[in-house]
Motif scaffolding. Sequence first.
Motif, PDB file in Angstrom:
ATOM      1  N   ARG A 223     -49.804 -34.065  12.620  1.00 43.87           N
ATOM      2  CA  ARG A 223     -48.800 -34.032  11.547  1.00 43.87           C
ATOM      3  C   ARG A 223     -47.953 -35.306  11.554  1.00 43.87           C
ATOM      4  O   ARG A 223     -47.558 -35.798  10.493  1.00 43.87           O
ATOM      5  CB  ARG A 223     -47.895 -32.806  11.717  1.00 43.87           C
ATOM      6  CG  ARG A 223     -46.883 -32.653  10.602  1.00 43.87           C
ATOM      7  CD  ARG A 223     -46.183 -31.318  10.675  1.00 43.87           C
ATOM      8  NE  ARG A 223     -45.137 -31.212   9.674  1.00 43.87           N
ATOM      9  CZ  ARG A 223     -44.351 -30.165   9.514  1.00 43.87           C
ATOM     10  NH1 ARG A 223     -44.509 -29.089  10.289  1.00 43.87           N
ATOM     11  NH2 ARG A 223     -43.416 -30.161   8.581  1.00 43.87           N
TER      12      ARG A 223
ATOM     13  N   THR B 181     -35.450 -35.868  15.789  1.00 41.85           N
ATOM     14  CA  THR B 181     -36.045 -35.768  14.455  1.00 41.85           C
ATOM     15  C   THR B 181     -37.530 -36.103  14.569  1.00 41.85           C
ATOM     16  O   THR B 181     -37.957 -36.736  15.551  1.00 41.85           O
ATOM     17  CB  THR B 181     -35.395 -36.748  13.468  1.00 41.85           C
ATOM     18  OG1 THR B 181     -35.710 -38.090  13.873  1.00 41.85           O
ATOM     19  CG2 THR B 181     -33.878 -36.554  13.413  1.00 41.85           C
ATOM     20  N   PRO B 182     -38.340 -35.718  13.582  1.00 43.56           N
ATOM     21  CA  PRO B 182     -39.760 -36.077  13.646  1.00 43.56           C
ATOM     22  C   PRO B 182     -39.986 -37.583  13.764  1.00 43.56           C
ATOM     23  O   PRO B 182     -40.851 -38.022  14.528  1.00 43.56           O
ATOM     24  CB  PRO B 182     -40.308 -35.518  12.331  1.00 43.56           C
ATOM     25  CG  PRO B 182     -39.437 -34.343  12.040  1.00 43.56           C
ATOM     26  CD  PRO B 182     -38.065 -34.780  12.470  1.00 43.56           C
ATOM     27  N   ASP B 183     -39.220 -38.386  13.026  1.00 40.40           N
ATOM     28  CA  ASP B 183     -39.385 -39.837  13.104  1.00 40.40           C
ATOM     29  C   ASP B 183     -39.011 -40.373  14.480  1.00 40.40           C
ATOM     30  O   ASP B 183     -39.701 -41.241  15.029  1.00 40.40           O
ATOM     31  CB  ASP B 183     -38.534 -40.525  12.031  1.00 40.40           C
ATOM     32  CG  ASP B 183     -39.113 -40.362  10.630  1.00 40.40           C
ATOM     33  OD1 ASP B 183     -40.315 -40.029  10.524  1.00 40.40           O
ATOM     34  OD2 ASP B 183     -38.365 -40.555   9.654  1.00 40.40           O
TER      35      ASP B 183
ATOM     36  N   PRO C  56     -38.469 -31.193  17.438  1.00 35.47           N
ATOM     37  CA  PRO C  56     -37.639 -31.000  16.247  1.00 35.47           C
ATOM     38  C   PRO C  56     -38.093 -29.767  15.468  1.00 35.47           C
ATOM     39  O   PRO C  56     -39.291 -29.438  15.454  1.00 35.47           O
ATOM     40  CB  PRO C  56     -37.881 -32.275  15.430  1.00 35.47           C
ATOM     41  CG  PRO C  56     -38.379 -33.275  16.415  1.00 35.47           C
ATOM     42  CD  PRO C  56     -39.147 -32.499  17.447  1.00 35.47           C
ATOM     43  N   ALA C  57     -37.143 -29.091  14.846  1.00 38.18           N
ATOM     44  CA  ALA C  57     -37.451 -27.852  14.130  1.00 38.18           C
ATOM     45  C   ALA C  57     -38.538 -28.042  13.086  1.00 38.18           C
ATOM     46  O   ALA C  57     -39.348 -27.138  12.843  1.00 38.18           O
ATOM     47  CB  ALA C  57     -36.180 -27.317  13.474  1.00 38.18           C
ATOM     48  N   GLU C  58     -38.586 -29.228  12.476  1.00 44.69           N
ATOM     49  CA  GLU C  58     -39.558 -29.469  11.401  1.00 44.69           C
ATOM     50  C   GLU C  58     -41.003 -29.433  11.878  1.00 44.69           C
ATOM     51  O   GLU C  58     -41.926 -29.168  11.088  1.00 44.69           O
ATOM     52  CB  GLU C  58     -39.290 -30.829  10.738  1.00 44.69           C
ATOM     53  CG  GLU C  58     -37.955 -30.929  10.042  1.00 44.69           C
ATOM     54  CD  GLU C  58     -36.839 -31.423  10.947  1.00 44.69           C
ATOM     55  OE1 GLU C  58     -35.858 -31.968  10.421  1.00 44.69           O
ATOM     56  OE2 GLU C  58     -36.949 -31.268  12.199  1.00 44.69           O
ATOM     57  N   VAL C  59     -41.233 -29.686  13.168  1.00 46.68           N
ATOM     58  CA  VAL C  59     -42.603 -29.690  13.694  1.00 46.68           C
ATOM     59  C   VAL C  59     -42.794 -28.717  14.857  1.00 46.68           C
ATOM     60  O   VAL C  59     -43.854 -28.676  15.475  1.00 46.68           O
ATOM     61  CB  VAL C  59     -43.014 -31.112  14.148  1.00 46.68           C
ATOM     62  CG1 VAL C  59     -43.032 -32.070  12.964  1.00 46.68           C
ATOM     63  CG2 VAL C  59     -42.090 -31.628  15.251  1.00 46.68           C
ATOM     64  N   GLN C  60     -41.757 -27.945  15.145  1.00 42.93           N
ATOM     65  CA  GLN C  60     -41.830 -27.022  16.281  1.00 42.93           C
ATOM     66  C   GLN C  60     -42.912 -25.961  16.076  1.00 42.93           C
ATOM     67  O   GLN C  60     -43.144 -25.494  14.958  1.00 42.93           O
ATOM     68  CB  GLN C  60     -40.481 -26.346  16.506  1.00 42.93           C
ATOM     69  CG  GLN C  60     -40.423 -25.375  17.682  1.00 42.93           C
ATOM     70  CD  GLN C  60     -40.684 -26.016  19.033  1.00 42.93           C
ATOM     71  OE1 GLN C  60     -41.840 -26.237  19.394  1.00 42.93           O
ATOM     72  NE2 GLN C  60     -39.604 -26.313  19.754  1.00 42.93           N
ATOM     73  N   GLN C  61     -43.573 -25.611  17.169  1.00 43.67           N
ATOM     74  CA  GLN C  61     -44.576 -24.551  17.198  1.00 43.67           C
ATOM     75  C   GLN C  61     -44.149 -23.538  18.255  1.00 43.67           C
ATOM     76  O   GLN C  61     -43.486 -23.892  19.225  1.00 43.67           O
ATOM     77  CB  GLN C  61     -45.952 -25.109  17.559  1.00 43.67           C
ATOM     78  CG  GLN C  61     -46.422 -26.267  16.695  1.00 43.67           C
ATOM     79  CD  GLN C  61     -46.881 -25.806  15.338  1.00 43.67           C
ATOM     80  OE1 GLN C  61     -47.681 -24.880  15.226  1.00 43.67           O
ATOM     81  NE2 GLN C  61     -46.390 -26.443  14.290  1.00 43.67           N
TER      82      GLN C  61
END
Length: 255
Positions: free
Chosen positions: A155, A123-125, A206-211
Motif C-alpha cells: 500500500r 503518518t503513512p508518509d 498509523p491508523a490509515e494503514v493499521q492492520q
Amino acid sequence: MQISSFTLASMLALALTSLSKVDMQAAELTILAGGGITGPMRELGPRFEGATGHKLTFFFGTTPELIKHATGGNPFDAGVVPQEVFKDTGAQAKFVAGPTTEIARVGLGVAVRAGAAKPDIGTPDAMKETLLKAQSIAFLPASAAGAQVIKVFERLGIAEEMKAKTKVQPSPAAIPQAVAKGEAELGIFLINVLMAPGVDFAGPFPAEVQQELVFTAAASADTKDIDGAKALIAFLKSPASAAVIKAKGMEPIAR
C-alpha cells in the motif's frame, strides 16, 4: 487503566474458583496456538491447570505451521489461533462446526534497539520515509501478521525495496531478539511481540494503514474431551483472563 498485581491475582482466583467447581475429569489436552499469543497462554495455561487438574501441552506456530499441523493427522483438542487458520477449508474441517470464539486482537507496530532514537512513524508518509531509510528490518513473512505487514508495504508502494532490507526471522520471539542484538535496525510485527527485553517500542502503525490480527478459539472436531476444551475456552473469556491478555499488550474481545 493499570491493574494492580493484587487486583489481577484476586480476579484470577475468582475465575479459577468458579472453574474448580465444575465437575470434570482431569485430562491431557493438546492446544494449538498462534505464536503471537504465546505470552498470555504461557501465563494462563498453568493457572488453568492448577484449577482444573487438566494438563496442557501447547503447539505454538505460525499460521502455515498451524494449518499443516491440524491437517497432517496430528491430534489436538482445541485451538487459539489467528482467524486466518479457519480460512483454510482443510484446517476448518478439523474444528467443531459452528461459530468460533474470538479471544483477542492486536495491531502492528515498530520496535528499535533499546536506547536508540525512535523513528517517526506517525503518518503513512513518515512511516514510508522511515522504512526506506532503514538499513534493515526484521519480521516473519510466512505468518498471518507477516502477510499483513507485506500488504502495508504494498500500500505504501515500497514492497520491492523492503525485500532487500528484510532479515527473515524463524519465529515471532526472534524478531525483537534480532533487533536487541543489532542484527536488524527495526523490528516490525504484532505490538505485543515487540514489547520485549532489549528493545523499545517505537509505536503502532498509523491508523490509515493499521492492520489487526484476531485470535479465535474452537474445540477440535476429534477431541476426546470436549468438556475440557470448552472449559479452557470459557476460561480464556473470563474477566481475569482478559486482564492478563491486556497486560500482555493485546486487546481482549469481550463479546
